[in-house]
Design a protein around this motif. Sequence first.
Motif, mmCIF file in Angstrom:
data_model
loop_
_atom_site.group_PDB
_atom_site.id
_atom_site.type_symbol
_atom_site.label_atom_id
_atom_site.label_comp_id
_atom_site.label_asym_id
_atom_site.label_seq_id
_atom_site.Cartn_x
_atom_site.Cartn_y
_atom_site.Cartn_z
ATOM 1 N N PRO A 275 0.805 -1.228 0.000
ATOM 2 C CA PRO A 275 0.000 0.000 0.000
ATOM 3 C C PRO A 275 0.838 1.278 0.000
ATOM 4 O O PRO A 275 0.482 2.265 -0.653
ATOM 5 N N SER A 276 1.972 1.263 0.697
ATOM 6 C CA SER A 276 2.816 2.457 0.703
ATOM 7 C C SER A 276 3.481 2.676 -0.650
ATOM 8 O O SER A 276 3.874 3.806 -0.979
ATOM 9 N N LEU A 277 3.618 1.613 -1.449
ATOM 10 C CA LEU A 277 4.221 1.724 -2.774
ATOM 11 C C LEU A 277 3.198 2.104 -3.836
ATOM 12 O O LEU A 277 3.576 2.573 -4.910
ATOM 13 N N LEU A 278 1.924 1.895 -3.517
ATOM 14 C CA LEU A 278 0.840 2.196 -4.463
ATOM 15 C C LEU A 278 -0.195 3.069 -3.757
ATOM 16 O O LEU A 278 -1.357 2.674 -3.567
ATOM 17 N N PRO A 279 0.194 4.278 -3.360
ATOM 18 C CA PRO A 279 -0.709 5.110 -2.550
ATOM 19 C C PRO A 279 -1.957 5.574 -3.292
ATOM 20 O O PRO A 279 -2.941 5.960 -2.656
ATOM 21 N N ALA A 280 -1.938 5.540 -4.621
ATOM 22 C CA ALA A 280 -3.101 5.986 -5.387
ATOM 23 C C ALA A 280 -4.121 4.871 -5.598
ATOM 24 O O ALA A 280 -5.150 5.085 -6.237
ATOM 25 N N VAL B 109 6.214 -2.340 -9.020
ATOM 26 C CA VAL B 109 5.344 -1.184 -8.784
ATOM 27 C C VAL B 109 5.012 -0.448 -10.080
ATOM 28 O O VAL B 109 3.847 -0.101 -10.340
ATOM 29 N N GLU B 110 6.028 -0.181 -10.910
ATOM 30 C CA GLU B 110 5.770 0.564 -12.140
ATOM 31 C C GLU B 110 4.841 -0.207 -13.066
ATOM 32 O O GLU B 110 3.967 0.381 -13.723
ATOM 33 N N LEU B 111 5.004 -1.512 -13.118
ATOM 34 C CA LEU B 111 4.133 -2.347 -13.939
ATOM 35 C C LEU B 111 2.685 -2.232 -13.465
ATOM 36 O O LEU B 111 1.763 -2.078 -14.273
ATOM 37 N N LEU B 112 2.484 -2.313 -12.157
ATOM 38 C CA LEU B 112 1.129 -2.225 -11.611
ATOM 39 C C LEU B 112 0.546 -0.826 -11.792
ATOM 40 O O LEU B 112 -0.639 -0.679 -12.106
ATOM 41 N N ARG B 113 1.370 0.198 -11.610
ATOM 42 C CA ARG B 113 0.872 1.563 -11.839
ATOM 43 C C ARG B 113 0.418 1.735 -13.280
ATOM 44 O O ARG B 113 -0.621 2.357 -13.547
ATOM 45 N N ALA B 114 1.196 1.198 -14.219
ATOM 46 C CA ALA B 114 0.827 1.301 -15.627
ATOM 47 C C ALA B 114 -0.494 0.581 -15.900
ATOM 48 O O ALA B 114 -1.353 1.081 -16.642
ATOM 49 N N ALA B 115 -0.653 -0.612 -15.306
ATOM 50 C CA ALA B 115 -1.904 -1.360 -15.488
ATOM 51 C C ALA B 115 -3.083 -0.607 -14.893
ATOM 52 O O ALA B 115 -4.169 -0.544 -15.490
ATOM 53 N N LEU B 116 -2.894 -0.011 -13.723
ATOM 54 C CA LEU B 116 -3.962 0.750 -13.078
ATOM 55 C C LEU B 116 -4.293 2.009 -13.867
ATOM 56 O O LEU B 116 -5.473 2.357 -14.050
ATOM 57 N N ASP B 117 -3.267 2.707 -14.354
ATOM 58 C CA ASP B 117 -3.503 3.929 -15.134
ATOM 59 C C ASP B 117 -4.274 3.617 -16.404
ATOM 60 O O ASP B 117 -5.186 4.354 -16.790
ATOM 61 N N ARG B 118 -3.911 2.524 -17.065
ATOM 62 C CA ARG B 118 -4.616 2.178 -18.302
ATOM 63 C C ARG B 118 -6.073 1.831 -18.013
ATOM 64 O O ARG B 118 -6.967 2.241 -18.766
ATOM 65 N N THR B 119 -6.304 1.104 -16.933
ATOM 66 C CA THR B 119 -7.672 0.770 -16.566
ATOM 67 C C THR B 119 -8.472 2.030 -16.272
ATOM 68 O O THR B 119 -9.628 2.167 -16.680
ATOM 69 N N ARG B 120 -7.837 2.995 -15.586
ATOM 70 C CA ARG B 120 -8.521 4.242 -15.255
ATOM 71 C C ARG B 120 -8.861 5.010 -16.536
ATOM 72 O O ARG B 120 -9.972 5.539 -16.673
ATOM 73 N N ARG B 121 -7.932 5.048 -17.481
ATOM 74 C CA ARG B 121 -8.186 5.779 -18.734
ATOM 75 C C ARG B 121 -9.301 5.136 -19.551
ATOM 76 O O ARG B 121 -10.061 5.841 -20.236
ATOM 77 N N GLU B 122 -9.378 3.814 -19.498
ATOM 78 C CA GLU B 122 -10.341 3.102 -20.335
ATOM 79 C C GLU B 122 -11.703 2.955 -19.681
ATOM 80 O O GLU B 122 -12.652 2.467 -20.324
ATOM 81 N N ALA B 123 -11.813 3.343 -18.404
ATOM 82 C CA ALA B 123 -13.089 3.185 -17.711
ATOM 83 C C ALA B 123 -14.146 4.069 -18.353
ATOM 84 O O ALA B 123 -13.882 5.212 -18.717
ATOM 85 N N PRO B 124 -15.378 3.530 -18.519
ATOM 86 C CA PRO B 124 -16.438 4.340 -19.134
ATOM 87 C C PRO B 124 -16.823 5.523 -18.240
ATOM 88 O O PRO B 124 -16.649 5.478 -17.034
#
Length: 250
Positions: A42-47, A235-250
């Motif tokens: 959680p401290s590595l993925l605060p967002a 961490v960077e891999l997971l952030r990228a996956a989360l960012d892409r999911t956020r961008r693609e969310a309807p």
Amino acid sequence: MPHTPTRSSASLRRLTPGPGSGPAVLCFPHAGGCASFFRSWPSLLPAARVDAVQYPGREDRVAEDHPGSLLDLAASVAEEILGTGERYSVLFGHSMGAYVAFEVAHRLEQAGAPVPALVISSAAAPAERPAVPFEDTADVLAYLEQYEPVSPEIRAEPDLLEMILDYIKGDLRLVARYTEHSDKRLTARVTAVAGEQDVPGIREHVTRWSRHTAGDFTSLTVPGGHFYLREEPPVELLRAALDRTRREAP
């Protein structure tokens, strides 16, 4: 200081303090692993919110019996996710956890609640995974030596060693008997990552996970061995996956 995991169902543990916000990651540990393996994330993925799965037979579930099969384990986790109404942007599975996460993702998709992204860590594609012993103690200890040897301190405590090997053997049995995978494909994006010093039977077969998705597939090699994520969590891999999911969310 890492947050003490809180229970939201039999299997799901909230690692992020408080209710959490933003997209959520659900982590599945390796054979013998516990939800607390991910307590620093959680401290590595605060967002994001970070949850983890607690398998039966360890930590606060130590008195519970092992599931009959890997499919039974995945079914129970998927049912809990659907029952609690949790929605995860990414499932992350390490080693044995990769197979459990894949089956959970498949069940969620079948139920009409697909997960956008699955990250496979240190796991060969199911049909190519190396042989897994789970009965003879000497064979199991020799097997573990390839990945993460049991410490001399634990070996010096016979009762503790027996307790730990009991649930490790139970987990390895689930993997060894897991055969219900050949015709399963997801629509999720799948990323498969392995350490460049991992055993060849894993490192050389992570790309075969591409057979199990109709979505985008990426294969990555990172420094380290089977447990590369102890020193360098992805961490960077997971952030990228989360960012892409956020961008693609309807």
